[in-house]
Enzyme design. Structure first.
Site, PDB file in Angstrom:
ATOM      1  N   ARG A  75      -6.186  -8.619  -8.540  1.00  0.00           N
ATOM      2  CA  ARG A  75      -7.169  -8.227  -9.485  1.00  0.00           C
ATOM      3  C   ARG A  75      -8.393  -8.109  -8.834  1.00  0.00           C
ATOM      4  O   ARG A  75      -9.386  -7.048  -9.142  1.00  0.00           O
ATOM      5  CB  ARG A  75      -7.258  -9.087 -10.636  1.00  0.00           C
ATOM      6  CG  ARG A  75      -6.228  -8.746 -11.474  1.00  0.00           C
ATOM      7  CD  ARG A  75      -6.309 -10.011 -12.781  1.00  0.00           C
ATOM      8  NE  ARG A  75      -6.293 -11.494 -12.348  1.00  0.00           N
ATOM      9  CZ  ARG A  75      -6.965 -12.268 -12.909  1.00  0.00           C
ATOM     10  NH1 ARG A  75      -7.510 -12.210 -14.202  1.00  0.00           N
ATOM     11  NH2 ARG A  75      -6.876 -13.530 -12.683  1.00  0.00           N
ATOM     12  N   ASN A 125      -3.739  -9.631 -15.152  1.00  0.00           N
ATOM     13  CA  ASN A 125      -2.148 -10.100 -15.077  1.00  0.00           C
ATOM     14  C   ASN A 125      -1.470  -9.820 -16.319  1.00  0.00           C
ATOM     15  O   ASN A 125      -2.013 -10.132 -17.535  1.00  0.00           O
ATOM     16  CB  ASN A 125      -2.390 -11.411 -14.570  1.00  0.00           C
ATOM     17  CG  ASN A 125      -2.995 -11.566 -13.313  1.00  0.00           C
ATOM     18  OD1 ASN A 125      -3.021 -10.710 -12.234  1.00  0.00           O
ATOM     19  ND2 ASN A 125      -3.273 -12.638 -12.844  1.00  0.00           N
TER      20      ASN A 125
END
Length: 91
Positions: free
Chosen positions: A20, A38
């Site tokens: 990320r 996520n």
């Protein structure tokens, strides 16, 4: 310049490896808007909004990911521009 949006679903070893954070930096460098998060199934979901060339570069980059990731598949889906300004990681 026309904005287009794509939603990516990235599978493999992509959580707990800085994916990320890495994706956020890549998107910011490409001047894309959107977000990354996520998913409960262990994948990463990403919405990218911007011009065609930047989107293609982002998709290509996501196929590799950061050094500790092992990307198995990047699914690319059409998406609507949700009006997001800037690019950030979401919980």
């Amino acid at each position: 310049m026309e904005r287009r949006a794509v939603r990516l679903r990235i599978t493999g070893i992509v959580q707990g490896v800085g994916y990320r954070w890495w994706a956020e930096r890549q998107a910011q460098d490409l001047s894309l808007d959107g977000w990354v998060r996520n998913c409960p199934d262990g994948s990463v979901e990403l919405l990218a909004i911007g011009d065609e060339i930047a989107l293609e570069r982002m998709i290509d980059a996501c196929r590799g990911g950061p050094p500790d990731a092992t990307v198995q598949l990047v699914q690319t889906l059409a998406a609507d521009d949700d009006g997001t300004v800037g690019f950030a990681s979401r919980a």
